[in-house]
Scaffold this motif. Structure first.
Motif, short mmCIF file in Angstrom:
data_model
loop_
_atom_site.label_atom_id
_atom_site.label_comp_id
_atom_site.label_asym_id
_atom_site.label_seq_id
_atom_site.Cartn_x
_atom_site.Cartn_y
_atom_site.Cartn_z
N HIS A 248 4.33 1.71 36.24
CA HIS A 248 3.40 2.69 35.68
C HIS A 248 2.74 3.60 36.71
O HIS A 248 2.59 4.80 36.44
CB HIS A 248 2.30 2.06 34.81
N PRO A 249 2.35 3.13 37.90
CA PRO A 249 1.68 4.05 38.82
C PRO A 249 2.57 5.19 39.35
O PRO A 249 2.05 6.15 39.91
CB PRO A 249 1.23 3.13 39.97
N HIS A 250 3.91 5.08 39.23
CA HIS A 250 4.85 6.11 39.70
C HIS A 250 4.89 6.23 41.22
O HIS A 250 5.53 7.16 41.75
CB HIS A 250 4.54 7.49 39.08
N VAL A 251 4.23 5.34 41.91
CA VAL A 251 4.32 5.24 43.36
C VAL A 251 4.45 3.76 43.70
O VAL A 251 4.12 2.90 42.88
CB VAL A 251 3.08 5.85 44.07
N LEU A 252 4.93 3.48 44.90
CA LEU A 252 5.10 2.09 45.31
C LEU A 252 3.77 1.43 45.60
O LEU A 252 2.91 2.01 46.28
CB LEU A 252 5.99 2.00 46.54
N GLN A 253 3.60 0.22 45.12
CA GLN A 253 2.47 -0.63 45.48
C GLN A 253 3.00 -1.91 46.11
O GLN A 253 4.13 -2.32 45.83
CB GLN A 253 1.61 -0.94 44.25
N PRO A 254 2.22 -2.59 46.95
CA PRO A 254 2.72 -3.71 47.73
C PRO A 254 3.17 -4.92 46.89
O PRO A 254 2.76 -5.11 45.75
CB PRO A 254 1.53 -4.10 48.61
N ALA A 255 4.01 -5.71 47.53
CA ALA A 255 4.44 -6.99 46.97
C ALA A 255 3.48 -8.09 47.43
O ALA A 255 2.79 -7.94 48.44
CB ALA A 255 5.86 -7.32 47.41
N LYS A 256 3.46 -9.19 46.68
CA LYS A 256 2.55 -10.28 47.03
C LYS A 256 3.00 -11.57 46.35
O LYS A 256 3.52 -11.55 45.23
CB LYS A 256 1.12 -9.93 46.57
N TRP A 257 2.85 -12.69 47.04
CA TRP A 257 3.04 -14.00 46.42
C TRP A 257 1.70 -14.47 45.84
O TRP A 257 0.67 -14.37 46.50
CB TRP A 257 3.49 -15.04 47.45
N TYR A 258 1.73 -14.97 44.62
CA TYR A 258 0.55 -15.57 43.99
C TYR A 258 0.80 -17.06 43.80
O TYR A 258 1.93 -17.47 43.50
CB TYR A 258 0.27 -14.91 42.63
N GLU A 259 -0.24 -17.84 43.96
CA GLU A 259 -0.14 -19.28 43.73
C GLU A 259 -0.79 -19.61 42.40
O GLU A 259 -1.95 -19.29 42.16
CB GLU A 259 -0.80 -20.08 44.84
N GLY A 260 -0.02 -20.29 41.53
CA GLY A 260 -0.54 -20.69 40.24
C GLY A 260 -1.39 -21.94 40.33
O GLY A 260 -1.44 -22.61 41.37
N ILE A 261 -2.06 -22.28 39.24
CA ILE A 261 -2.97 -23.43 39.24
C ILE A 261 -2.23 -24.74 39.46
O ILE A 261 -2.85 -25.75 39.86
CB ILE A 261 -3.79 -23.50 37.93
N ASN A 262 -0.94 -24.75 39.22
CA ASN A 262 -0.16 -25.98 39.44
C ASN A 262 0.55 -25.98 40.79
O ASN A 262 1.43 -26.81 41.03
CB ASN A 262 0.87 -26.15 38.32
N GLY A 263 0.17 -25.05 41.66
CA GLY A 263 0.77 -24.99 43.00
C GLY A 263 2.07 -24.21 43.05
O GLY A 263 2.70 -24.12 44.11
N ASN A 264 2.47 -23.63 41.93
CA ASN A 264 3.71 -22.85 41.88
C ASN A 264 3.51 -21.50 42.54
O ASN A 264 2.41 -20.97 42.63
CB ASN A 264 4.14 -22.65 40.42
N LYS A 265 4.62 -20.92 43.02
CA LYS A 265 4.58 -19.60 43.64
C LYS A 265 5.20 -18.57 42.72
O LYS A 265 6.26 -18.80 42.13
CB LYS A 265 5.33 -19.62 44.98
N THR A 266 4.54 -17.42 42.60
CA THR A 266 5.02 -16.33 41.76
C THR A 266 5.14 -15.08 42.61
O THR A 266 4.19 -14.67 43.27
CB THR A 266 4.05 -16.08 40.59
N PHE A 267 6.32 -14.47 42.57
CA PHE A 267 6.52 -13.23 43.31
C PHE A 267 6.14 -12.05 42.42
O PHE A 267 6.61 -11.93 41.28
CB PHE A 267 7.99 -13.07 43.74
N VAL A 268 5.30 -11.15 42.95
CA VAL A 268 4.85 -9.99 42.19
C VAL A 268 5.06 -8.74 43.03
O VAL A 268 4.64 -8.67 44.18
CB VAL A 268 3.35 -10.10 41.82
#
Length: 371
Positions: A248-268
């Protein structure tokens, strides 16, 4: 009188119970790759440039330089920002888009397997355009998410299986520019609702190994994600999503790893920018392809009971540049190949883009070859 010792024959020897050795079943490991690109947003100059006469279009020339990268992964996704309602509805550009069917052909030929349809332009030409688009994606055998032709379809989690790894796909938009679906046909487009998002992710986890969420949120033309984008990304991570591709922003925004409440990793990746459009300011001409590797490992305990571990690793990105002049001759180029003649200070811009994308993630690498 002493009793003579008894001689046992071989057949009469006391039996000692022999236990069979425990044979552990060997672990099984499977791998697959998934990629995504940003917005396919066809302004009028783009589809006019693709015209071959008789109300027909050919977009393949625009993808020649990036098609080898799009076809490398097992699954590649795109954000279909301007709906392919087809020529019979009348082609149109900003503010209400309608694109030729043939952009779908070009995406298919370039290696696209899945498209996200949930965005602020989904309802630009109403229900008919959505039905035309979903019908054409079906014809191309391209999976679509974020919009549906029936309520039954809207309730179904869509999946693809590659190398024994099942991927599920979800798509949501913050809104549709004030347009509303017909009463009783709210299923036509998926609006972002936090509770629905969590519920759908949990449903998807029951039938798949990897949950991929497409989000259409954020502020246009802002190069950094905002608090709300972070909040939704964290909700997705806490619910157990593995990957979030955002637009939606039409420009690049950074990538980031998020940690879930169960210790899982999510790539965003918070915004993949424009992959093909006629927006003509520098950062709006720069998009990206992101690629991830998925590993599924199945181990077995002494009773043969399986346990599955999913890992997402080796994030890679290919920044891209939409080159055109005088609103003609549109080409999508890998940014690392762009020359100073094509874009002044090309190398400096490329270096800055790499730094921008990787500022919150240490394991991101950049694709600089075709193999």
């Amino acid at each position: 009188m002493d009793e003579k010792p008894r001689n046992y024959s071989e057949m009469e020897q006391p039996k000692v119970e022999q236990k069979s050795p425990i044979i552990m079943k060997e672990p099984e490991t499977y791998t697959a790759s998934i990629s995504a690109i940003g917005d396919i947003l066809l302004h009028s100059s783009v589809y006019k440039d693709a015209s071959i006469g008789n109300n027909q279009y050919d977009f393949t020339k625009m993808f020649v330089h990036v098609a080898p990268y799009l076809s490398q992964s097992d699954i590649t996704m795109a954000n279909s920002e301007s709906i392919i309602g087809g020529q019979e509805l009348g082609l149109s550009s900003y503010p209400q888009f309608n694109s030729p069917y043939e952009i779908g052909d070009a995406l298919k030929e370039s290696g696209i397997d899945v498209v996200n349809m949930a965005n602020n332009h989904t309802l630009d030409l109403g229900e008919k355009a959505i039905l035309n688009a979903t019908s054409y994606w079906n014809k191309l055998d391209i999976t679509y998410v974020g919009a549906s032709s029936t309520v039954e379809e809207a309730n179904r989690i869509k999946t693809l299986t590659v190398n024994h790894i099942t991927f599920s796909f979800l798509g949501y938009t913050y809104g549709t520019n004030g347009l509303k679906p017909p009463v009783g046909k709210e299923y036509l487009v998926n609006y972002l609702n936090e509770e629905t998002l969590k519920t759908d992710i949990l449903r998807a986890k029951e039938i798949s190994d990897i949950v991929v969420v497409n989000l259409h949120i954020g502020n246009e033309y802002e190069r950094m994600y905002n608090d709300y984008q972070e909040e939704v990304a964290q909700i997705a991570a806490d619910a157990g999503a593995h990957i979030v591709f955002a637009h939606h922003p039409h420009v690049l925004q950074p990538a980031k790893w998020y940690e879930g409440i169960n210790g899982n990793k999510t790539f965003v990746i918070h915004s993949l920018g424009n992959f093909l459009s006629a927006q003509d300011r520098l950062y709006r001409q720069i998009g990206a392809l992101v690629e991830l590797e998925v590993t599924k490992t199945i181990t077995y305990d002494v009773n043969g009971t399986p346990s599955t571990m999913i890992e997402i690793h080796h994030p890679k990105m290919l920044p891209t540049y939409v080159k055109f002049s005088n609103w003609k001759n549109y080409e999508i180029l890998p940014l690392y190949q762009v020359t100073d003649q094509q874009l002044p200070n090309a190398q400096k811009i490329y270096d800055e883009i790499k730094k921008h994308l990787s500022q919150f993630i240490t394991d991101l690498t950049f694709i600089e070859n075709e193999s």
